[in-house]
Design a protein around this motif. Structure first.
Motif: not given
Length: 489
Positions: A153-160
């Motif tokens: 659910h991290k907001t930067d999941l797309k960054k990962l």
């Protein structure tokens, strides 16, 4: 969907109409059992496109097949092979020959010589004694699930998903760096740390960067089997140094260094694998001096450092003065369990950079999610609590098994209770038929998957590792009972 473009061959100069050629070849595919009853056929439009024909030609072919009951036309669904045909099974696309992968390839390839691994039959045993693995029942499952949810659910999941960190995720490396400095007396920064999929990958990467075929590498005798196999595949010459109750004999190491050009030393000073011996302080200091004097590259494999049953545990060699020549390798797999492949390498910054680039060739990213999960477990204290809980339990199981073996097998086995770790090293007389006893135990439901060193495997030891950490006391008692029943004393 079958590759009809390659299966249906149209002869434009034939006197047979094209639609009839198509129908005849479809019949052949059905008769040769390549199209089964009920198989959906491509639409007339799709097949016409694939074959570069007019759609009306395909419709004529399908109508012919429908009229002859080879296929059926289903309203609003398309065409299928008639379900009324006899049951058949698929066969090769080429008659009168084996399928491609049922024959040996026509090229040469490398194989591992004298490679032994627990046979698959052991997996079916009622009780398995392993090499010394953690008890996976101790995992803080809810805490791990919470960490997984947090990462997902991290907001930067797309960054990962699109990020690129060849040394490992920064989040994990920061947390692990602090953990190693606190627990092992190291003084490192994240630039000194590379994460890997288990310690084995780290060993192979480090050795690959240091040695060339023909180089001499010093190892212990006996030694961790998978490490020596990795070195052998790199084409090196192994020089084995005996291990006694005080660890690797450093006097012999010094003698070797004075006579040969040694490119690498592989050592397990803490709970040596397979013997479980811990190197004495005197030999540790001696080895550190040799490392500095000879500027010797060293891989220190800290097999299961976290599990120590004494109040004043030894620190790794890497925590001492070695002028940056020690590559320290460890694994959180020994804490979390074998399904979680999470290792690390500690070394000088420029070596870590080279190792990270080398790793990209075989593993682009590593286990990003697991690294973030474990980073959370380190920060919230769950990993430390798990280690403390496991240490207490493994100590109890170690003492229980040691007492049991002494009572039941004391007249045929020689061993010393270790001061930590997850296994006992049981040595038997040279004439004791250990291999036969292990096979007989398997027939009675006990699988022994711990590392075994016997004369039958061209090793001068007659011993095996009895892992205790993953088993409850009643299971350990049953295992010893079955082992005793497997031979007459």
């Amino acid at each position: 969907m079958l590759p009809y473009k390659n299966l249906l061959l149209i002869k434009k100069n034939s006197q047979v109409a094209v639609f009839r050629q198509i129908a005849t070849q479809f019949i052949g595919l059905i008769q040769e059992e390549k199209l089964l009853p009920g198989t959906e056929l491509p639409s007339t439009r799709a097949l016409a496109f694939d074959l570069a024909l007019h759609r009306k030609t395909i419709m004529a072919a399908y109508n012919t097949l429908v009229a002859e009951d080879w296929i059926e036309s289903l309203p609003r669904k398309g065409y299928i092979v008639s379900p009324r045909l006899p049951e058949v099974r698929p066969r090769s696309y080429h008659a009168n020959r084996l399928a491609s992968y049922q024959s040996a390839p026509g090229f040469m390839f490398k194989t591992l010589e004298n490679f032994t691994y627990p046979p698959s039959s052991i997996r079916n045993a009622n009780l398995i004694i392993d090499d010394g693995f953690p008890d996976i029942e101790l995992l803080p499952k809810e805490a791990m699930l919470n960490e997984y949810r947090r990462v997902l659910h991290k907001t930067d999941l797309k960054k990962l998903n699109s990020g690129w960190d060849p040394e490992g995720t920064p989040d994990f490396r920061i947390a692990l760096c602090e953990f190693l400095n606190q627990t092992r007396g190291l003084d490192i920064q994240t630039a000194n740390l590379l994460t890997t999929r288990g310690a084995q990958m780290a060993i192979y990467l480090a050795a690959s960067l240091i040695v060339q075929p023909g180089d001499k590498v010093v190892v212990s005798d006996p030694c961790y089997f998978f490490a020596t196999k990795a070195f052998e595949q790199l084409g090196v010459e192994l020089i084995a140094v005996p291990v006694d109750e005080h660890g690797m004999c450093t006097d012999i190491v010094e003698d070797i260094l004075s006579k040969h050009v040694i490119k690498l030393l592989y050592v397990i000073p803490h709970h040596h694998h397979p013997t479980t011996v811990t190197m004495s302080t005197e030999r540790r200091n001696h080895l550190l001096r040799l490392i500095r004097d000879y500027r010797l590259a060293v891989i220190e494999d800290d097999y299961d450092y976290d599990f120590q049953f004494q109040y004043d545990p030894y620190l790794p060699l890497a925590s001492g003065d070695h002028d940056g020549n020690i590559i320290y390798i460890g694994s959180l797999t020994k804490v979390l369990g074998t399904p979680f492949r999470l290792g690390y390498m500690v070394a000088a910054e420029n070596f870590i950079k080279a190792a990270a680039e080398w790793r990209i060739l075989i593993d682009l990213r590593g286990d990003v999610f697991m690294e973030h999960v474990v980073a959370g477990l380190i920060r919230n204290g769950e990993l430390t609590r798990l280690i403390q809980k496991a240490n207490k339990l493994y100590r109890e199981r170690c003492h229980f098994l040691a007492d049991l073996v002494h009572t039941k097998l004391g007249d045929v086995v020689d061993f010393k209770r270790p001061n930590g770790g997850m296994a006992l090293w049981l040595q038997f007389p040279k004439d004791f038929p250990l291999q036969k006893i292990i096979k007989k135990s398997l027939s009675l439901g006990l699988g022994i998957a711990g590392s075994t060193y016997t004369p039958e495997t061209n090793v001068s030891y007659n011993a095996f590792r009895f892992g205790f950490a993953s088993q409850h006391e009643d299971a350990l008692e049953k295992a010893v009972e079955i082992f005793c029943r497997s031979f007459s004393r």
